[in-house]
Motif scaffolding. Structure first.
Motif, PDB file in Angstrom:
ATOM      1  N   VAL A 274       0.877  -1.167   0.000  1.00  0.00           N
ATOM      2  CA  VAL A 274       0.000   0.000   0.000  1.00  0.00           C
ATOM      3  C   VAL A 274       0.913   1.216   0.000  1.00  0.00           C
ATOM      4  CG1 VAL A 274      -1.778   1.267   1.268  1.00  0.00           C
ATOM      5  CG2 VAL A 274      -1.747  -1.237   1.339  1.00  0.00           C
ATOM      6  N   SER A 275       0.688   2.142  -0.932  1.00  0.00           N
ATOM      7  CA  SER A 275       1.561   3.316  -1.007  1.00  0.00           C
ATOM      8  C   SER A 275       0.780   4.546  -1.459  1.00  0.00           C
ATOM      9  CB  SER A 275       2.721   3.061  -1.984  1.00  0.00           C
ATOM     10  OG  SER A 275       2.222   2.817  -3.293  1.00  0.00           O
ATOM     11  N   ASP A 276       1.453   5.671  -1.405  1.00  0.00           N
ATOM     12  CA  ASP A 276       0.941   6.955  -1.886  1.00  0.00           C
ATOM     13  C   ASP A 276      -0.466   7.258  -1.368  1.00  0.00           C
ATOM     14  OD1 ASP A 276       1.113   9.378  -3.266  1.00  0.00           O
ATOM     15  OD2 ASP A 276       0.200   8.526  -5.064  1.00  0.00           O
ATOM     16  N   LEU A 277      -0.669   7.091  -0.067  1.00  0.00           N
ATOM     17  CA  LEU A 277      -1.974   7.385   0.520  1.00  0.00           C
ATOM     18  C   LEU A 277      -2.197   8.893   0.526  1.00  0.00           C
ATOM     19  CD1 LEU A 277      -3.934   5.685   3.149  1.00  0.00           C
ATOM     20  CD2 LEU A 277      -3.530   8.108   3.544  1.00  0.00           C
ATOM     21  N   ARG A 278      -3.412   9.285   0.183  1.00  0.00           N
ATOM     22  CA  ARG A 278      -3.806  10.703   0.188  1.00  0.00           C
ATOM     23  C   ARG A 278      -5.103  10.851   0.977  1.00  0.00           C
ATOM     24  NH1 ARG A 278      -3.001  11.716  -6.268  1.00  0.00           N
ATOM     25  NH2 ARG A 278      -0.791  11.167  -6.314  1.00  0.00           N
ATOM     26  N   PHE A 279      -5.157  11.884   1.786  1.00  0.00           N
ATOM     27  CA  PHE A 279      -6.369  12.200   2.528  1.00  0.00           C
ATOM     28  C   PHE A 279      -7.256  13.028   1.613  1.00  0.00           C
ATOM     29  CE2 PHE A 279      -2.943  11.690   5.615  1.00  0.00           C
ATOM     30  CZ  PHE A 279      -3.474  10.682   6.406  1.00  0.00           C
ATOM     31  N   GLU A 280      -8.352  12.452   1.146  1.00  0.00           N
ATOM     32  CA  GLU A 280      -9.228  13.115   0.180  1.00  0.00           C
ATOM     33  C   GLU A 280     -10.249  14.035   0.846  1.00  0.00           C
ATOM     34  OE1 GLU A 280      -8.592  12.984  -2.941  1.00  0.00           O
ATOM     35  OE2 GLU A 280      -7.221  11.286  -3.035  1.00  0.00           O
ATOM     36  N   THR A 281     -10.654  13.704   2.058  1.00  0.00           N
ATOM     37  CA  THR A 281     -11.578  14.551   2.810  1.00  0.00           C
ATOM     38  C   THR A 281     -11.017  14.706   4.223  1.00  0.00           C
ATOM     39  OG1 THR A 281     -12.914  12.678   3.580  1.00  0.00           O
ATOM     40  CG2 THR A 281     -13.606  13.744   1.518  1.00  0.00           C
ATOM     41  N   PRO A 282     -11.401  15.784   4.897  1.00  0.00           N
ATOM     42  CA  PRO A 282     -10.928  15.928   6.275  1.00  0.00           C
ATOM     43  C   PRO A 282     -11.659  14.949   7.197  1.00  0.00           C
ATOM     44  CG  PRO A 282     -12.405  17.722   5.724  1.00  0.00           C
ATOM     45  CD  PRO A 282     -12.196  16.930   4.463  1.00  0.00           C
ATOM     46  N   LEU A 283     -10.994  14.598   8.279  1.00  0.00           N
ATOM     47  CA  LEU A 283     -11.627  13.792   9.315  1.00  0.00           C
ATOM     48  C   LEU A 283     -12.414  14.737  10.214  1.00  0.00           C
ATOM     49  CD1 LEU A 283     -12.108  11.234  10.999  1.00  0.00           C
ATOM     50  CD2 LEU A 283      -9.939  11.731  12.171  1.00  0.00           C
ATOM     51  N   LEU A 284     -13.731  14.548  10.273  1.00  0.00           N
ATOM     52  CA  LEU A 284     -14.585  15.356  11.131  1.00  0.00           C
ATOM     53  C   LEU A 284     -15.162  14.456  12.213  1.00  0.00           C
ATOM     54  CD1 LEU A 284     -16.510  17.420   8.429  1.00  0.00           C
ATOM     55  CD2 LEU A 284     -14.530  18.129   9.787  1.00  0.00           C
ATOM     56  N   LEU A 285     -14.966  14.845  13.456  1.00  0.00           N
ATOM     57  CA  LEU A 285     -15.462  14.085  14.590  1.00  0.00           C
ATOM     58  C   LEU A 285     -16.454  14.918  15.375  1.00  0.00           C
ATOM     59  CD1 LEU A 285     -12.065  12.631  15.872  1.00  0.00           C
ATOM     60  CD2 LEU A 285     -13.822  11.420  14.572  1.00  0.00           C
ATOM     61  N   ALA A 286     -17.467  14.261  15.906  1.00  0.00           N
ATOM     62  CA  ALA A 286     -18.427  14.908  16.802  1.00  0.00           C
ATOM     63  C   ALA A 286     -18.242  14.271  18.171  1.00  0.00           C
ATOM     64  CB  ALA A 286     -19.859  14.699  16.304  1.00  0.00           C
ATOM     65  N   ARG A 287     -18.315  15.082  19.190  1.00  0.00           N
ATOM     66  CA  ARG A 287     -18.195  14.564  20.549  1.00  0.00           C
ATOM     67  C   ARG A 287     -19.590  14.287  21.092  1.00  0.00           C
ATOM     68  NH1 ARG A 287     -15.607  17.035  25.986  1.00  0.00           N
ATOM     69  NH2 ARG A 287     -15.438  15.033  27.035  1.00  0.00           N
ATOM     70  N   ALA A 288     -19.787  13.071  21.575  1.00  0.00           N
ATOM     71  CA  ALA A 288     -21.065  12.707  22.170  1.00  0.00           C
ATOM     72  C   ALA A 288     -21.203  13.391  23.527  1.00  0.00           C
ATOM     73  CB  ALA A 288     -21.156  11.189  22.334  1.00  0.00           C
ATOM     74  N   GLU A 289     -22.419  13.758  23.864  1.00  0.00           N
ATOM     75  CA  GLU A 289     -22.653  14.397  25.161  1.00  0.00           C
ATOM     76  C   GLU A 289     -22.276  13.465  26.300  1.00  0.00           C
ATOM     77  OE1 GLU A 289     -26.678  15.789  25.322  1.00  0.00           O
ATOM     78  OE2 GLU A 289     -26.416  17.048  23.551  1.00  0.00           O
ATOM     79  N   LYS A 290     -22.597  12.184  26.143  1.00  0.00           N
ATOM     80  CA  LYS A 290     -22.243  11.154  27.116  1.00  0.00           C
ATOM     81  C   LYS A 290     -21.556  10.030  26.361  1.00  0.00           C
ATOM     82  CE  LYS A 290     -26.227  11.944  30.084  1.00  0.00           C
ATOM     83  NZ  LYS A 290     -27.473  11.373  30.583  1.00  0.00           N
ATOM     84  N   ALA A 291     -20.619   9.384  27.019  1.00  0.00           N
ATOM     85  CA  ALA A 291     -19.926   8.270  26.389  1.00  0.00           C
ATOM     86  C   ALA A 291     -20.931   7.182  26.011  1.00  0.00           C
ATOM     87  CB  ALA A 291     -18.866   7.705  27.322  1.00  0.00           C
ATOM     88  N   ILE A 292     -20.703   6.564  24.853  1.00  0.00           N
ATOM     89  CA  ILE A 292     -21.578   5.513  24.345  1.00  0.00           C
ATOM     90  C   ILE A 292     -20.888   4.179  24.602  1.00  0.00           C
ATOM     91  CG2 ILE A 292     -22.732   4.597  22.294  1.00  0.00           C
ATOM     92  CD1 ILE A 292     -22.489   7.518  21.157  1.00  0.00           C
TER      93      ILE A 292
END
Length: 182
Positions: free
Chosen positions: A21-39
């Motif tokens: 596996v080579s030449d990896l590219r990030f095509e979209t940003p990583l977007l995370l949401a924080r849960a109000e309470k842990a799941i």
């Protein structure tokens, strides 16, 4: 807020044949949401974060075109980088390796949502190789990459991969999340 477990329809992210596996590219940003309470997740783990939007990378298999694409679906639960507390002095739960860790986590659970797929050694190896390529693309220092790779490909990492993760692995997102992310 209540999150409803879902089983997303996903395309098989594991290649049938590959050696590198080579030449990896990030095509979209990583977007995370924080849960109000842990799941609650499998065992004693909890997810405080949810992948908030599809997260896509592209890469080359065996250094040959066409580029392959892999998309982590929105709604995947995560505890960020799954680093044991004893090792967090060296590698934190967040850092330049986070995007690679999210890809790796996805590949460690995706087989469970593919009809009739099951855990396979070659898919475990692919998850680890893709993580290495992603860490390299993210600029993670070579020594850190090697140590992280040793940890995830160790017998403990293998046990984690082969262990069935009961739902929830994915959840619905709040309807107004897009507005919140701006």
């Amino acid at each position: 807020m209540t999150y409803t477990p879902i089983s997303p329809l996903i395309a098989n992210p594991y290649p049938d044949r590959w050696t590198s596996v080579s030449d990896l590219r990030f095509e979209t940003p990583l977007l995370l949401a924080r849960a109000e309470k842990a799941i609650p997740m499998a065992g004693s783990r909890e997810a405080q974060y949810i992948v908030a939007a599809p997260y896509t990378v592209s890469y080359l298999l065996d250094e040959q075109a066409p580029r392959q694409r892999l998309t982590v679906p929105a709604g995947m639960l995560t505890d960020l980088a799954s680093v044991p507390a004893v090792a967090r002095w060296f590698v934190g739960r967040v850092g330049p390796h986070l995007e690679a860790a999210i890809l790796h986590d996805y590949l460690f659970v995706a087989w469970q949502d593919l009809e009739g797929h099951g855990a396979r050694s070659r898919d475990f190896a692919f998850a680890n190789a893709l993580m290495m390529a992603a860490m390299k693309a993210a600029g993670v220092q070579p020594m850190h990459r090697r140590i992280i790779h040793l940890a995830v490909s160790s017998p403990i990492g293998r046990l984690v991969y082969w262990k069935q993760n009961p739902p929830p692995r994915f959840v619905t997102l709040p309807a107004d999340l897009g507005r919140q992310l701006g």
